[in-house]
Design an enzyme around this catalytic site. Structure first.
Site, mmCIF file in Angstrom:
data_model
loop_
_atom_site.group_PDB
_atom_site.id
_atom_site.type_symbol
_atom_site.label_atom_id
_atom_site.label_comp_id
_atom_site.label_asym_id
_atom_site.label_seq_id
_atom_site.Cartn_x
_atom_site.Cartn_y
_atom_site.Cartn_z
ATOM 1 N N CYS A 49 7.356 50.517 57.994
ATOM 2 C CA CYS A 49 6.172 49.659 57.910
ATOM 3 C C CYS A 49 6.651 48.249 57.583
ATOM 4 C CB CYS A 49 5.149 50.192 56.903
ATOM 5 S SG CYS A 49 5.739 50.307 55.203
ATOM 6 N N ASN A 62 7.624 48.546 53.184
ATOM 7 C CA ASN A 62 8.246 49.800 52.727
ATOM 8 C C ASN A 62 7.897 50.115 51.269
ATOM 9 O OD1 ASN A 62 11.613 51.160 52.259
ATOM 10 N ND2 ASN A 62 9.817 52.194 52.977
ATOM 11 N N CYS A 86 4.093 50.812 50.712
ATOM 12 C CA CYS A 86 2.782 51.484 50.781
ATOM 13 C C CYS A 86 2.762 52.633 51.787
ATOM 14 C CB CYS A 86 1.676 50.487 51.131
ATOM 15 S SG CYS A 86 1.442 49.209 49.885
ATOM 16 N N ARG A 87 2.817 52.296 53.094
ATOM 17 C CA ARG A 87 2.580 53.323 54.113
ATOM 18 C C ARG A 87 3.803 54.181 54.434
ATOM 19 N NH1 ARG A 87 0.503 49.092 58.365
ATOM 20 N NH2 ARG A 87 2.017 47.915 57.139
ATOM 21 N N SER A 88 4.952 53.544 54.723
ATOM 22 C CA SER A 88 6.108 54.365 55.128
ATOM 23 C C SER A 88 6.626 55.265 53.997
ATOM 24 C CB SER A 88 7.223 53.525 55.754
ATOM 25 O OG SER A 88 7.686 52.517 54.888
ATOM 26 N N ASP A 144 -3.021 48.819 56.982
ATOM 27 C CA ASP A 144 -2.275 48.349 55.817
ATOM 28 C C ASP A 144 -3.204 48.343 54.600
ATOM 29 O OD1 ASP A 144 -0.857 46.996 53.914
ATOM 30 O OD2 ASP A 144 -0.244 45.350 55.229
HETATM 31 P P1 4NP Z 1 3.357 48.341 53.621
HETATM 32 O O1 4NP Z 1 2.300 47.393 52.895
HETATM 33 O O2 4NP Z 1 3.850 47.594 54.834
HETATM 34 O O3 4NP Z 1 2.534 49.539 53.998
HETATM 35 O O4 4NP Z 1 4.434 48.647 52.617
HETATM 36 C C1 4NP Z 1 2.583 46.066 52.509
HETATM 37 C C2 4NP Z 1 3.318 45.842 51.376
HETATM 38 C C3 4NP Z 1 3.592 44.535 50.975
HETATM 39 C C4 4NP Z 1 3.124 43.472 51.741
HETATM 40 C C5 4NP Z 1 2.408 43.723 52.882
HETATM 41 C C6 4NP Z 1 2.145 45.015 53.277
HETATM 42 N N1 4NP Z 1 3.386 42.155 51.323
HETATM 43 O O5 4NP Z 1 2.887 41.227 51.967
HETATM 44 O O6 4NP Z 1 4.107 41.935 50.333
#
Ligand code: 4NP
Length: 159
Positions: free
Chosen positions: A11, A14, A16-18, A127
């Protein structure tokens, strides 16, 4: 002894989702007594959170399903991932574009979109970073089902 199948979930951050997809896939593999046949990991297209554990909301969501993802650490997608991983699974279309843009000319990695496993085409795992914990439960439900179907596909393709 056969070489294990390497599966990487990707994602943006790395955190939240992955990490949830990694945890869900690992659990399906464990339940199938297949753990020694797989190497499973996750990474982010961005390295902003490198070295950090998953978002506390992801940890809590997984915990409520009896799954511990708290020892995972965020890392950035690296060039050598395209040599090491047989399957690279993007959480959304933006991640997929970024992965494809960094893909070396020659790679045998199967690069796909997570929710395409469910027979839809081009659907994103949303997200949840800027939303509430409901978003994390929704993400869990999506990746739990999609990784279950992914495992079936991988097993078919590796026989
Ligand atoms: P992820 O979510 O891609 O599912 O881990 C996010 C985590 C952090 C950020 C964006 C999305 N960020 O902008 O810091």
């Amino acid at each position: 002894m056969t070489t294990p199948v390497h599966v990487l979930f990707v994602c943006l951050g790395n955190i939240c989702r992955s990490p949830l997809a990694e945890g869900a896939f690992r659990e399906h593999v464990r339940k199938g007594n297949l753990s020694d046949r797989f190497v499973i990991d996750s990474a982010g297209t961005g390295g902003y959170h490198a070295g950090e554990p998953p978002d506390p909301r992801s940890i809590t969501t997984a915990e409520s399903m009896g799954i511990d993802i708290g020892r995972q650490r965020s890392r950035k997608l690296e060039p050598k991932d395209f040599e090491q991983f047989d399957y690279i699974v993007a959480m959304d279309r933006s991640n997929l574009r970024d992965i494809n843009a960094r893909k070396p000319f020659q790679t045998d990695s199967d690069i796909s979109l997570m929710l395409d496993e469910l027979g839809t085409h081009g659907q994103d795992v949303p997200d949840p970073y800027y939303g509430g914990s409901d978003g994390f439960n929704h993400v869990w439900n999506l990746v739990d089902e999609a990784t279950r179907v992914l495992l079936e596909r991988v097993l078919k393709e590796s026989n």
